[in-house]
Motif scaffolding. Structure first.
Motif, PDB file in Angstrom:
ATOM      1  N   ILE A 146       0.852  -1.183   0.000  1.00 27.19           N
ATOM      2  CA  ILE A 146       0.000   0.000   0.000  1.00 27.19           C
ATOM      3  C   ILE A 146       0.890   1.236   0.000  1.00 27.19           C
ATOM      4  O   ILE A 146       1.840   1.322   0.789  1.00 27.19           O
ATOM      5  CB  ILE A 146      -0.926   0.022   1.234  1.00 27.19           C
ATOM      6  N   PRO A 147       0.644   2.189  -0.879  1.00 24.89           N
ATOM      7  CA  PRO A 147       1.468   3.399  -0.908  1.00 24.89           C
ATOM      8  C   PRO A 147       1.399   4.160   0.415  1.00 24.89           C
ATOM      9  O   PRO A 147       0.359   4.215   1.068  1.00 24.89           O
ATOM     10  CB  PRO A 147       0.850   4.229  -2.036  1.00 24.89           C
ATOM     11  N   GLU A 148       2.525   4.734   0.788  1.00 21.86           N
ATOM     12  CA  GLU A 148       2.575   5.628   1.937  1.00 21.86           C
ATOM     13  C   GLU A 148       2.426   7.061   1.427  1.00 21.86           C
ATOM     14  O   GLU A 148       3.231   7.499   0.604  1.00 21.86           O
ATOM     15  CB  GLU A 148       3.906   5.515   2.670  1.00 21.86           C
ATOM     16  N   VAL A 149       1.418   7.750   1.898  1.00 18.71           N
ATOM     17  CA  VAL A 149       1.282   9.167   1.560  1.00 18.71           C
ATOM     18  C   VAL A 149       2.067   9.937   2.615  1.00 18.71           C
ATOM     19  O   VAL A 149       1.606  10.115   3.738  1.00 18.71           O
ATOM     20  CB  VAL A 149      -0.185   9.607   1.522  1.00 18.71           C
ATOM     21  N   ILE A 150       3.265  10.350   2.256  1.00 16.75           N
ATOM     22  CA  ILE A 150       4.153  10.951   3.240  1.00 16.75           C
ATOM     23  C   ILE A 150       3.881  12.438   3.400  1.00 16.75           C
ATOM     24  O   ILE A 150       3.346  13.095   2.511  1.00 16.75           O
ATOM     25  CB  ILE A 150       5.631  10.715   2.864  1.00 16.75           C
ATOM     26  N   SER A 151       4.267  12.959   4.558  1.00 15.97           N
ATOM     27  CA  SER A 151       4.093  14.382   4.829  1.00 15.97           C
ATOM     28  C   SER A 151       5.135  15.194   4.084  1.00 15.97           C
ATOM     29  O   SER A 151       6.155  14.671   3.612  1.00 15.97           O
ATOM     30  CB  SER A 151       4.241  14.635   6.338  1.00 15.97           C
ATOM     31  N   GLY A 152       4.899  16.487   4.002  1.00 19.31           N
ATOM     32  CA  GLY A 152       5.872  17.360   3.372  1.00 19.31           C
ATOM     33  C   GLY A 152       7.205  17.342   4.105  1.00 19.31           C
ATOM     34  O   GLY A 152       8.276  17.414   3.487  1.00 19.31           O
ATOM     35  N   ASP A 153       7.160  17.222   5.449  1.00 16.47           N
ATOM     36  CA  ASP A 153       8.389  17.183   6.234  1.00 16.47           C
ATOM     37  C   ASP A 153       9.208  15.935   5.910  1.00 16.47           C
ATOM     38  O   ASP A 153      10.434  16.004   5.766  1.00 16.47           O
ATOM     39  CB  ASP A 153       8.077  17.221   7.727  1.00 16.47           C
ATOM     40  N   GLU A 154       8.531  14.782   5.814  1.00 13.72           N
ATOM     41  CA  GLU A 154       9.271  13.564   5.498  1.00 13.72           C
ATOM     42  C   GLU A 154       9.775  13.596   4.062  1.00 13.72           C
ATOM     43  O   GLU A 154      10.877  13.119   3.764  1.00 13.72           O
ATOM     44  CB  GLU A 154       8.413  12.318   5.718  1.00 13.72           C
ATOM     45  N   GLU A 155       8.977  14.162   3.167  1.00 13.14           N
ATOM     46  CA  GLU A 155       9.415  14.303   1.780  1.00 13.14           C
ATOM     47  C   GLU A 155      10.704  15.113   1.717  1.00 13.14           C
ATOM     48  O   GLU A 155      11.658  14.760   1.008  1.00 13.14           O
ATOM     49  CB  GLU A 155       8.318  14.980   0.961  1.00 13.14           C
ATOM     50  N   ALA A 156      10.754  16.189   2.495  1.00 12.36           N
ATOM     51  CA  ALA A 156      11.946  17.029   2.529  1.00 12.36           C
ATOM     52  C   ALA A 156      13.134  16.261   3.099  1.00 12.36           C
ATOM     53  O   ALA A 156      14.257  16.338   2.578  1.00 12.36           O
ATOM     54  CB  ALA A 156      11.674  18.275   3.368  1.00 12.36           C
ATOM     55  N   SER A 157      12.904  15.508   4.162  1.00 14.17           N
ATOM     56  CA  SER A 157      13.977  14.751   4.801  1.00 14.17           C
ATOM     57  C   SER A 157      14.552  13.692   3.872  1.00 14.17           C
ATOM     58  O   SER A 157      15.781  13.530   3.762  1.00 14.17           O
ATOM     59  CB  SER A 157      13.445  14.092   6.083  1.00 14.17           C
ATOM     60  N   LEU A 158      13.685  12.969   3.176  1.00 18.91           N
ATOM     61  CA  LEU A 158      14.146  11.936   2.248  1.00 18.91           C
ATOM     62  C   LEU A 158      14.883  12.540   1.056  1.00 18.91           C
ATOM     63  O   LEU A 158      15.882  11.990   0.587  1.00 18.91           O
ATOM     64  CB  LEU A 158      12.954  11.098   1.777  1.00 18.91           C
ATOM     65  N   SER A 159      14.388  13.665   0.567  1.00 21.96           N
ATOM     66  CA  SER A 159      15.070  14.344  -0.546  1.00 21.96           C
ATOM     67  C   SER A 159      16.464  14.788  -0.135  1.00 21.96           C
ATOM     68  O   SER A 159      17.436  14.625  -0.884  1.00 21.96           O
ATOM     69  CB  SER A 159      14.260  15.560  -1.013  1.00 21.96           C
ATOM     70  N   PHE A 160      16.567  15.357   1.053  1.00 23.06           N
ATOM     71  CA  PHE A 160      17.855  15.845   1.556  1.00 23.06           C
ATOM     72  C   PHE A 160      18.847  14.694   1.685  1.00 23.06           C
ATOM     73  O   PHE A 160      20.005  14.795   1.245  1.00 23.06           O
ATOM     74  CB  PHE A 160      17.650  16.517   2.915  1.00 23.06           C
TER      75      PHE A 160
END
Length: 327
Positions: free
Chosen positions: A102-116
């Motif tokens: 099942i896809p995880e709909v991640i928060s903007g904060d986690e998206e930023a952390s993973l991108s970094f």
């Protein structure tokens, strides 16, 4: 073998990787398919049947890749386009039936952390810290500042697809065949460009209230809009990730490439050897976003006459894969 899948507003991407003894990853498979999942979402608030089918077709292809490479751990993340749509359950169940996850709909904060995390790996010798990382997606743009770890981050509701659909898709662009050049495109494009620029600037203002453009010493750009524009600025004939990753491009040269991409018509963009199929119509809007961000960053650092922007071909997809090593 591990796999990361990132389903964004414009594309769905796959990374199959193998862990090395030093905790790094080696790519086995890296793919991207433009599916435009977020097409029309800004207006309708839901995924269209056509967008879902395009996405499910791509996921079926990826399911075969996972099987062929005996992947035993998968993480599937869904970002901007999947946060607020009314028919997200149809999307979730369609993915689960094809992949078993099942896809995880991640928060903007986690998206930023993973991108970094994904973008800064293996770039230490090129980065004067703190850095400002910018991840331009189809529906959102993340701004992150940090040293080795994150200091601050914000996710803003602007992206190449969102800006294109909101300001350019409904006007008559036939005169300039999709060019965003105000001279070539005519009065409708001129008006839309003024409105879109004001919108983008307001989102950069919003970002600057959370992240410090002045303290950051290096601007790092990631994701498809940025890497495609980097290929143009570097004068490439085809997409060459090894050349693009870690490249240092003068800010003024990057902006020149942004304006050149905006001025091209859609057919001209589509003919470029490094242009992914399905990106040619929205890359002009993405170029507008990236040019305004670079110009703002340069204004914050007037003492740096030869300011260069670093491009990373690694991004949130790599961060997701690395996160699997922690579990």
């Amino acid at each position: 073998m591990i796999a990361a899948i990132d389903c964004g507003t414009n594309s769905v991407r796959l990374l199959i990787a193998q862990e090395n003894s030093d905790g790094t990853l080696s790519d086995i498979v890296r793919k991207m398919i433009i599916v435009r999942l977020g097409e029309g979402v800004d207006k309708t608030g839901e995924f269209s049947p056509q967008a879902l089918m395009r996405t499910f077709n791509a996921i079926e292809e990826y399911a075969q890749d996972l099987h062929d490479h005996h992947v035993d751990k998968v993480r599937f993340i869904a970002t901007s386009a999947s946060r607020d749509v009314s028919n997200h359950n149809e999307f979730f169940q369609g993915v689960k039936s094809r992949l078993g996850v099942i896809p995880e709909v991640i928060s903007g904060d986690e998206e930023a952390s993973l991108s970094f995390r994904g973008a800064t790996q293996c770039l230490d010798d090129k980065l004067q810290r703190p850095i400002l990382l910018v991840d331009i997606g189809g529906g959102s743009t993340e701004f992150v500042t940090g040293h080795e770890s994150i200091l601050a981050s914000i996710s803003t509701n602007m992206g190449s697809v969102r800006v294109y659909e909101r300001f350019f898709s409904s006007i008559d662009m036939s005169e300039g065949e999709g060019s965003l050049d105000p001279v070539i495109g005519g009065q409708g494009v001129r008006k839309a460009l003024i409105e879109a620029s004001a919108f983008v600037d307001s989102k950069i203002d919003e970002a600057m209230r959370s992240v410090d453009f002045f303290e950051a010493q290096t601007l790092v750009g990631v994701a498809g809009t940025v890497t495609t524009l980097a290929a143009h600025a570097l004068g490439l004939d085809s997409y060459q990730p090894d050349v693009i990753h870690g490249s240092a491009i003068k800010g003024t040269d990057y902006v020149t490439s942004c304006y050149a991409m905006m001025s091209m018509n859609v057919a001209g963009r589509d003919a470029l050897g490094y242009m992914p199929q399905g990106r040619a119509d929205v890359i002009g809007a993405g170029a507008l976003i990236w040019s305004r961000i670079i110009e703002r960053f340069m204004r914050c650092h007037p003492d740096k006459e030869d300011l260069s922007i670093i491009t990373s071909d690694h991004d949130i997809l790599d961060g997701v894969a690395l996160s699997l090593l922690d579990s």
